[in-house]
Structures are given as structure tokens and as C-alpha cells.
Design a protein around this motif. Structure first.
Motif, mmCIF file in Angstrom:
data_model
loop_
_atom_site.group_PDB
_atom_site.id
_atom_site.type_symbol
_atom_site.label_atom_id
_atom_site.label_comp_id
_atom_site.label_asym_id
_atom_site.label_seq_id
_atom_site.Cartn_x
_atom_site.Cartn_y
_atom_site.Cartn_z
ATOM 1 N N TYR A 36 0.814 -1.209 0.000
ATOM 2 C CA TYR A 36 0.000 0.000 0.000
ATOM 3 C C TYR A 36 0.847 1.259 0.000
ATOM 4 C CZ TYR A 36 -4.096 -2.831 0.615
ATOM 5 O OH TYR A 36 -5.090 -3.742 0.411
ATOM 6 N N PHE A 37 2.161 1.100 -0.004
ATOM 7 C CA PHE A 37 3.075 2.227 -0.064
ATOM 8 C C PHE A 37 4.058 1.980 -1.200
ATOM 9 C CE2 PHE A 37 1.854 1.729 4.378
ATOM 10 C CZ PHE A 37 1.339 2.978 4.655
ATOM 11 N N LYS A 38 4.587 3.036 -1.775
ATOM 12 C CA LYS A 38 5.485 2.908 -2.930
ATOM 13 C C LYS A 38 6.674 1.988 -2.648
ATOM 14 C CE LYS A 38 8.315 5.636 -6.049
ATOM 15 N NZ LYS A 38 8.791 6.964 -6.400
ATOM 16 N N SER A 39 7.267 2.082 -1.482
ATOM 17 C CA SER A 39 8.490 1.317 -1.220
ATOM 18 C C SER A 39 8.406 0.426 0.026
ATOM 19 C CB SER A 39 9.682 2.267 -1.101
ATOM 20 O OG SER A 39 9.484 3.151 -0.018
ATOM 21 N N VAL A 40 7.194 0.049 0.401
ATOM 22 C CA VAL A 40 7.017 -0.836 1.566
ATOM 23 C C VAL A 40 6.072 -1.968 1.202
ATOM 24 C CG1 VAL A 40 6.228 -1.013 3.956
ATOM 25 C CG2 VAL A 40 7.372 1.069 3.189
ATOM 26 N N TRP A 41 6.503 -3.175 1.490
ATOM 27 C CA TRP A 41 5.678 -4.366 1.331
ATOM 28 C C TRP A 41 5.400 -4.940 2.711
ATOM 29 C CZ3 TRP A 41 4.466 -6.775 -3.419
ATOM 30 C CH2 TRP A 41 5.077 -6.226 -4.543
ATOM 31 N N LEU A 42 4.206 -5.460 2.936
ATOM 32 C CA LEU A 42 3.912 -6.266 4.110
ATOM 33 C C LEU A 42 3.845 -7.707 3.626
ATOM 34 C CD1 LEU A 42 1.173 -4.129 5.872
ATOM 35 C CD2 LEU A 42 3.629 -4.204 6.337
ATOM 36 N N VAL A 43 4.599 -8.571 4.269
ATOM 37 C CA VAL A 43 4.736 -9.953 3.821
ATOM 38 C C VAL A 43 4.335 -10.897 4.940
ATOM 39 C CG1 VAL A 43 6.353 -11.673 2.922
ATOM 40 C CG2 VAL A 43 6.666 -9.256 2.342
ATOM 41 N N ALA A 44 3.415 -11.811 4.645
ATOM 42 C CA ALA A 44 3.051 -12.876 5.591
ATOM 43 C C ALA A 44 3.921 -14.074 5.245
ATOM 44 C CB ALA A 44 1.575 -13.227 5.465
ATOM 45 N N ALA A 73 2.689 -8.517 16.799
ATOM 46 C CA ALA A 73 1.568 -9.451 16.687
ATOM 47 C C ALA A 73 0.273 -8.894 17.261
ATOM 48 C CB ALA A 73 1.920 -10.765 17.378
ATOM 49 N N SER A 74 0.348 -7.874 18.076
ATOM 50 C CA SER A 74 -0.866 -7.351 18.698
ATOM 51 C C SER A 74 -1.352 -6.108 17.966
ATOM 52 C CB SER A 74 -0.590 -7.054 20.170
ATOM 53 O OG SER A 74 -0.695 -5.701 20.466
ATOM 54 N N GLU A 85 -8.402 -1.662 3.514
ATOM 55 C CA GLU A 85 -7.995 -2.972 3.003
ATOM 56 C C GLU A 85 -6.676 -3.426 3.618
ATOM 57 O OE1 GLU A 85 -8.574 -0.312 0.805
ATOM 58 O OE2 GLU A 85 -10.665 -0.847 0.471
ATOM 59 N N ALA A 86 -5.765 -2.493 3.870
ATOM 60 C CA ALA A 86 -4.474 -2.833 4.473
ATOM 61 C C ALA A 86 -4.668 -3.314 5.903
ATOM 62 C CB ALA A 86 -3.530 -1.630 4.432
ATOM 63 N N TRP A 87 -5.483 -2.586 6.679
ATOM 64 C CA TRP A 87 -5.748 -3.000 8.061
ATOM 65 C C TRP A 87 -6.465 -4.350 8.092
ATOM 66 C CZ3 TRP A 87 -2.962 -0.889 11.562
ATOM 67 C CH2 TRP A 87 -2.583 0.442 11.466
ATOM 68 N N LYS A 88 -7.364 -4.571 7.152
ATOM 69 C CA LYS A 88 -8.084 -5.843 7.076
ATOM 70 C C LYS A 88 -7.106 -6.983 6.793
ATOM 71 C CE LYS A 88 -11.780 -8.241 4.665
ATOM 72 N NZ LYS A 88 -12.690 -8.246 3.547
ATOM 73 N N TRP A 89 -6.185 -6.777 5.855
ATOM 74 C CA TRP A 89 -5.197 -7.805 5.533
ATOM 75 C C TRP A 89 -4.357 -8.140 6.759
ATOM 76 C CZ3 TRP A 89 0.115 -8.323 5.530
ATOM 77 C CH2 TRP A 89 0.623 -9.401 4.817
ATOM 78 N N ILE A 90 -3.872 -7.111 7.463
ATOM 79 C CA ILE A 90 -3.061 -7.333 8.666
ATOM 80 C C ILE A 90 -3.853 -8.125 9.697
ATOM 81 C CG2 ILE A 90 -1.991 -6.173 10.657
ATOM 82 C CD1 ILE A 90 -1.209 -3.909 8.658
ATOM 83 N N GLU A 91 -5.094 -7.752 9.928
ATOM 84 C CA GLU A 91 -5.919 -8.445 10.921
ATOM 85 C C GLU A 91 -6.172 -9.894 10.516
ATOM 86 O OE1 GLU A 91 -7.524 -9.097 14.452
ATOM 87 O OE2 GLU A 91 -6.440 -7.306 13.853
ATOM 88 N N VAL A 93 -4.187 -11.844 8.756
ATOM 89 C CA VAL A 93 -2.955 -12.606 9.004
ATOM 90 C C VAL A 93 -2.781 -12.830 10.496
ATOM 91 C CG1 VAL A 93 -0.439 -12.622 8.800
ATOM 92 C CG2 VAL A 93 -1.834 -11.833 6.888
ATOM 93 N N ARG A 94 -3.035 -11.806 11.295
ATOM 94 C CA ARG A 94 -2.918 -11.961 12.754
ATOM 95 C C ARG A 94 -3.874 -13.041 13.256
ATOM 96 N NH1 ARG A 94 -2.397 -5.587 14.187
ATOM 97 N NH2 ARG A 94 -0.126 -5.514 14.207
ATOM 98 N N LYS A 95 -5.105 -13.045 12.771
ATOM 99 C CA LYS A 95 -6.070 -14.058 13.196
ATOM 100 C C LYS A 95 -5.616 -15.449 12.773
ATOM 101 C CE LYS A 95 -10.231 -11.268 13.429
ATOM 102 N NZ LYS A 95 -11.521 -10.955 12.807
ATOM 103 N N ALA A 96 -5.126 -15.588 11.554
ATOM 104 C CA ALA A 96 -4.638 -16.886 11.078
ATOM 105 C C ALA A 96 -3.485 -17.375 11.943
ATOM 106 C CB ALA A 96 -4.207 -16.791 9.610
ATOM 107 N N THR A 97 -2.632 -16.437 12.381
ATOM 108 C CA THR A 97 -1.486 -16.795 13.217
ATOM 109 C C THR A 97 -1.947 -17.259 14.592
ATOM 110 O OG1 THR A 97 -0.044 -15.280 12.048
ATOM 111 C CG2 THR A 97 0.626 -15.897 14.261
#
Length: 101
Positions: A36-44, A73-74, A85-91, A93-97
Motif C-alpha cells: 500500500y506504499f510505494k516502497s514498503v511491502w507487508l509480507v506474511a 503481533a498485537s 484494506e491494508a488494516w483488514k489484511w493485517i488483521e 494474518v494476525r487471526k490466522a497466526t
């Protein structure tokens, strides 16, 4: 979105590359990712920050900077303004973890 019984962590990959097509292709091989940022990826991933760096290292010139850090993790460990959408994706992954732990 990663699935299964593996414990995933979210890693933030920050880089200063002008073009990140090779880096992007390598990151997209991870179980889950969002950008969601030009030079930052969030990776699960199940990888440690060092293991992910080692896998990605050949995809960017040595003259560029890359920084990988684990995202807490919290939900209390993060705050900011991003698309829903970014916050939803993070949540997700956190729930899956936490469900697979």
C-alpha cells in the motif's frame, strides 16, 4: 492470504529501489503479501527477517538499502493511517497466526 497450520509473521520490507520488479516477483512467492506504499511491502511468511532478506538479496543492487522488520503481533503494537484494506489484511494474518498457534 496464508492458510494452514503454520505460524505466520508479518514482516515489513522497506526499500529505496526505483524499480522493484525482481524484488516484487520474489516477494510474491511468499504465502501472503500486500503493498500500500510505494516502497514498503507487508509480507506474511514463516521466514525470519534474516531468512527473507537472504532470499530477496539477489533481487536488488548492493547499492540500494533494504530494511526488514517484524510487525508486532498485537493490534495495540501498530497505529497509523492506511486504506481499510491494508488494516483488514493485517488483521486476517494476525487471526490466522493466533488460530494456528
Amino acid at each position: 492470504m496464508p492458510t494452514g497450520s503454520l505460524k505466520y509473521r508479518i514482516l515489513a520490507v522497506c526499500h529505496d529501489s526505483e524499480t522493484d520488479s525482481k524484488l516484487a516477483d520474489a516477494i510474491k512467492q511468499s504465502p501472503g503479501w500486500c503493498k500500500y506504499f510505494k516502497s514498503v511491502w507487508l509480507v506474511a511468511t514463516t521466514e525470519t527477517p534474516k531468512a527473507l532478506f537472504d532470499r530477496l538479496e539477489e533481487t536488488f543492487p548492493k547499492s540500494e538499502s533494504v530494511f526488514i522488520i517484524e510487525v508486532g503481533a498485537s493490534a495495540a503494537a501498530s497505529y497509523g493511517l492506511m486504506p481499510k484494506e491494508a488494516w483488514k489484511w493485517i488483521e486476517e494474518v494476525r487471526k490466522a497466526t493466533t488460530q494456528s498457534a
